[in-house]
Design a protein around this motif. Structure first.
Motif, PDB file in Angstrom:
ATOM      1  N   TYR A 130       0.830  -1.194   0.000  1.00 33.23           N
ATOM      2  CA  TYR A 130       0.000   0.000   0.000  1.00 33.23           C
ATOM      3  C   TYR A 130       0.872   1.254   0.000  1.00 33.23           C
ATOM      4  O   TYR A 130       1.857   1.330   0.741  1.00 33.23           O
ATOM      5  N   LEU A 131       0.492   2.234  -0.812  1.00 29.44           N
ATOM      6  CA  LEU A 131       1.164   3.532  -0.815  1.00 29.44           C
ATOM      7  C   LEU A 131       0.105   4.596  -1.053  1.00 29.44           C
ATOM      8  O   LEU A 131      -0.633   4.540  -2.035  1.00 29.44           O
ATOM      9  N   GLN A 132       0.008   5.573  -0.147  1.00 32.24           N
ATOM     10  CA  GLN A 132      -1.042   6.589  -0.224  1.00 32.24           C
ATOM     11  C   GLN A 132      -0.458   7.980  -0.002  1.00 32.24           C
ATOM     12  O   GLN A 132       0.165   8.254   1.026  1.00 32.24           O
ATOM     13  N   ASN A 133      -0.655   8.851  -0.984  1.00 33.81           N
ATOM     14  CA  ASN A 133      -0.248  10.241  -0.834  1.00 33.81           C
ATOM     15  C   ASN A 133      -1.248  10.972   0.052  1.00 33.81           C
ATOM     16  O   ASN A 133      -2.458  10.758  -0.036  1.00 33.81           O
ATOM     17  N   TYR A 142       2.235  19.979   5.857  1.00 36.45           N
ATOM     18  CA  TYR A 142       2.868  20.033   4.549  1.00 36.45           C
ATOM     19  C   TYR A 142       2.614  18.760   3.737  1.00 36.45           C
ATOM     20  O   TYR A 142       3.239  18.545   2.703  1.00 36.45           O
ATOM     21  N   GLY A 143       1.710  17.900   4.231  1.00 33.97           N
ATOM     22  CA  GLY A 143       1.403  16.667   3.525  1.00 33.97           C
ATOM     23  C   GLY A 143       2.454  15.593   3.743  1.00 33.97           C
ATOM     24  O   GLY A 143       3.386  15.734   4.542  1.00 33.97           O
ATOM     25  N   GLY A 144       2.324  14.509   3.026  1.00 33.08           N
ATOM     26  CA  GLY A 144       3.266  13.395   3.126  1.00 33.08           C
ATOM     27  C   GLY A 144       2.707  12.155   2.470  1.00 33.08           C
ATOM     28  O   GLY A 144       1.914  12.250   1.521  1.00 33.08           O
ATOM     29  N   GLN A 190       6.055  12.411   6.748  1.00 30.75           N
ATOM     30  CA  GLN A 190       5.505  13.764   6.639  1.00 30.75           C
ATOM     31  C   GLN A 190       6.599  14.709   6.164  1.00 30.75           C
ATOM     32  O   GLN A 190       7.783  14.465   6.378  1.00 30.75           O
ATOM     33  N   PHE A 191       6.197  15.770   5.494  1.00 30.64           N
ATOM     34  CA  PHE A 191       7.140  16.749   4.994  1.00 30.64           C
ATOM     35  C   PHE A 191       7.087  18.013   5.844  1.00 30.64           C
ATOM     36  O   PHE A 191       6.024  18.402   6.342  1.00 30.64           O
ATOM     37  N   VAL A 201      11.774  18.251   3.427  1.00 27.42           N
ATOM     38  CA  VAL A 201      12.512  17.038   3.738  1.00 27.42           C
ATOM     39  C   VAL A 201      11.585  16.098   4.503  1.00 27.42           C
ATOM     40  O   VAL A 201      10.699  16.542   5.227  1.00 27.42           O
ATOM     41  N   PRO A 202      11.760  14.780   4.365  1.00 27.53           N
ATOM     42  CA  PRO A 202      10.849  13.853   5.035  1.00 27.53           C
ATOM     43  C   PRO A 202      11.238  13.581   6.480  1.00 27.53           C
ATOM     44  O   PRO A 202      12.410  13.521   6.828  1.00 27.53           O
ATOM     45  N   LEU A 203      10.247  13.424   7.306  1.00 28.53           N
ATOM     46  CA  LEU A 203      10.409  12.955   8.682  1.00 28.53           C
ATOM     47  C   LEU A 203       9.538  11.714   8.817  1.00 28.53           C
ATOM     48  O   LEU A 203       8.322  11.797   8.693  1.00 28.53           O
ATOM     49  N   THR A 204      10.160  10.572   9.049  1.00 29.82           N
ATOM     50  CA  THR A 204       9.433   9.300   8.958  1.00 29.82           C
ATOM     51  C   THR A 204       9.277   8.659  10.321  1.00 29.82           C
ATOM     52  O   THR A 204      10.181   8.705  11.152  1.00 29.82           O
TER      53      THR A 204
END
Length: 439
Positions: A130-133, A142-144, A190-191, A201-204
Motif C-alpha cells: 500500500y502507498l497513499q499520498n 505540509y502533507g506526506g 511527513q514533509f 525534507v521527510p520525517l518518517t
C-alpha cells in the motif's frame, strides 16, 4: 531414459520453485487450501482422497502408496484484491498477481508396497503493498505519504515414504524441510520546511523491517488411510509445527504505536523475530456412491494461536530488548467438501467448497494490527477438470474464487489517524494448470 528425464525435470522444477514462488495470499489463514490443481478443484478435501503426488505428499503422505508411479508439475496464478484504511481513506494494494509453482513425484522403493515420493512446493504466503499520498491537513501541515508493506513466502520440500500395510491400511510420513522469507513495513512520512533549503525534507515514523530476511525450519507430517471397502475410505493427518530459525532485519530508527496509545521507539540496528508454522490436524472421509462418482468431506484444525497470537520483535528498543506485537490470531476450524465425476474414460470434472473460521478476531485492536496481514476470507468455491491424453499423460485445470470479506474497527483504530477506523478487505481468485505423467 525415462529415469534421466524425470531427474532432470525434478531439478529444473525445483529451481523454478525457488525462483518464482511469490508472496501469495492464501485462504486458510495464509495457507493455500490445496497444493496442485486436483486439490484446488476438490476444494482442498483430499486427506481421504489423494489422487496425485502433489495432493498426497502435503495433505496425506499415506496416499502415495495408493497411486500409480507418476510425476506432476503445477503452475498457478494467484490474484488477490486487497483494500485497507490506514487513516486517510480506503486504498488498494499495488501488487495483485503472484505465481505459485509445485512439482511432485512418487515411485516404488525398498520393496513391495513401499514407495518414495515428495516434491517442492510453494505452499503458503501473504503480502500487501500500500502507498497513499496525503495532502496538507491539520495533522500534516505540509502533507506526506503512508506506506504499508508485507511479504511472507513459504517454500517447502517434502521427501516422503509410504507403505501399503494390507488391503485396507496405508501409512506414510513426510519430512517437511522449509524456507520462509519475511519483510514488513508500516510507516508514515511527513514533509516539513527545511530551514536551509526551499523544498521539504521527510520525517518518517513507524515500523520498517522491509529488508527481506530468510529463515529455515523443519517438521514432519504423519498420515494414514483406511479403505473400509470399495465405496468408503477414511483419512487422517497430523502436521507438527515447523520450527524456524529467526528472521533477522537490519533496520533504521523505529517508532511503534501500541494499542494503548503508547509510542515505543527503537534505534538503528539488528531486529529479529521467530515466525513458526502451525501444527494442524485433518480428518476426512471419501465416499463413492457409484464407481464414477466421488464425494470427499474433510475437517481441519490449524493452531494459528501458538504462531501468530503475538509476534515478538527483538532489537535495540529504548528501555527494552523486545516488543510484543499483538496480532491476536485465533485457532482456525476449516470444513472442505469436494466432488468428482468421471464423465468418460477421457474426462473428469470436479467442484468444491471450503469454509474457514476467521483467525483474525473482530475487534478494533486485532483489525488495526492486521492491516498488513489481512488473512480474513472465509468462503471459497472451486471448479476443475482433468483430461487423460493417452500414453500416461494427463492435464488438469482448476479455478478458485474466495468471496470478499471486510472487517472494520472502531473510530480511532486506524494506524495513522485517531479520527478514522482501521479496515481490511480481501477477495481472491486463482487460475491453475497441471501436467502429469504416469510411468
Amino acid at each position: 531414459m525415462k529415469k534421466k528425464a524425470m531427474r532432470l525435470g525434478v531439478a529444473v522444477a525445483a529451481a523454478l520453485s525457488c525462483a518464482f514462488a511469490g508472496s501469495a495470499m492464501a485462504t486458510d489463514g495464509y495457507q493455500l487450501i490445496g497444493i496442485g490443481q486436483y486439490a484446488v478443484g476438490m476444494g482442498g478435501a483430499v486427506v481421504a482422497a489423494p489422487d496425485d503426488p502433489l495432493s498426497a505428499a502435503i495433505s496425506n503422505p499415506a496416499g502415495l502408496a495408493m497411486i500409480k508411479p507418476q510425476a506432476a508439475f503445477s503452475a498457478e496464478i494467484f490474484n488477490p484484491t486487497r483494500k485497507t484504511n490506514m487513516g486517510f481513506g480506503e486504498i488498494g494494494s499495488h501488487s495483485n498477481v503472484y505465481g505459485i509453482p509445485a512439482i511432485g513425484w512418487v515411485a516404488p522403493a525398498f520393496g513391495d508396497g513401499i514407495v518414495f515420493g515428495g516434491g517442492v512446493y510453494g505452499t503458503s504466503g501473504l503480502g500487501v503493498n500500500y502507498l497513499q499520498n496525503i495532502g496538507p491537513n491539520s495533522a500534516l501541515p505540509y502533507g506526506g505519504y503512508a506506506q504499508a508493506y508485507s511479504s511472507i513466502t513459504f517454500i517447502q520440500m517434502a521427501p516422503s515414504i509410504a507403505m501399503k500395510v494390507n488391503d485396507h491400511l496405508y501409512i506414510g510420513g513426510s519430512l517437511n524441510i522449509a524456507a520462509e522469507q519475511g519483510s514488513f513495513q508500516q510507516t508514515m512520512t511527513q514533509f516539513s520546511p527545511n530551514p536551509k533549503q526551499p523544498f521539504v525534507v521527510p520525517l518518517t515514523g513507524g515500523l520498517n523491517l522491509s529488508t527481506p530476511s530468510w529463515a529455515y525450519g523443519v517438521g514432519v507430517t504423519l498420515g494414514a488411510l483406511y479403505k473400509v471397502n470399495d465405496k468408503v475410505t477414511l483419512g487422517a493427518t497430523y502436521k507438527s509445527p515447523i520450527m524456524f530459525t529467526p528472521l533477522t532485519f537490519q533496520g533504521g530508527a523505529q517508532s511503534l504505536r501500541m494499542p494503548n496509545g503508547q509510542v515505543l521507539t527503537g534505534n538503528p540496528g539488528q531486529y529479529s523475530g521467530h515466525l513458526n508454522y502451525p501444527q494442524q490436524i485433518a480428518l476426512g472421509i471419501a465416499i463413492r456412491p457409484i464407481p464414477q462418482w466421488l464425494v470427499s468431506v474433510e475437517g481441519q484444525w490449524i493452531n494459528w494461536h501458538n504462531t501468530l497470537n503475538t509476534f515478538n520483535i527483538y532489537g535495540p528498543w529504548n528501555g527494552t530488548n523486545v516488543v510484543p506485537l499483538a496480532l491476536n490470531w485465533r485457532n482456525q476450524w476449516v470444513a472442505n467438501i469436494g466432488t468428482q465425476y468421471n464423465v468418460n474414460d477421457w474426462l473428469q470434472v470436479r467442484a468444491g467448497y471450503t469454509w474457514g473460521s476467521n483467525p483474525v478476531p473482530n475487534n478494533s485492536n486485532a483489525i488495526a494490527a492486521n492491516t498488513i496481514f489481512p488473512a480474513i476470507v472465509q468462503n471459497a468455491i472451486t471448479f476443475g477438470a482433468t483430461q487423460k491424453l493417452g500414453m500416461g499423460w494427463k492435464l488438469t485445470e482448476a479455478y478458485m474464487h474466495e468471496f470478499s470479506n471486510t472487517m472494520t474497527g472502531a473510530p480511532g483504530s486506524a494506524p495513522f489517524n485517531p479520527q478514522q477506523a482501521a479496515s481490511s478487505t480481501l477477495t481472491e481468485n486463482s487460475y491453475g494448470i497441471q501436467v502429469g505423467y504416469e510411468f
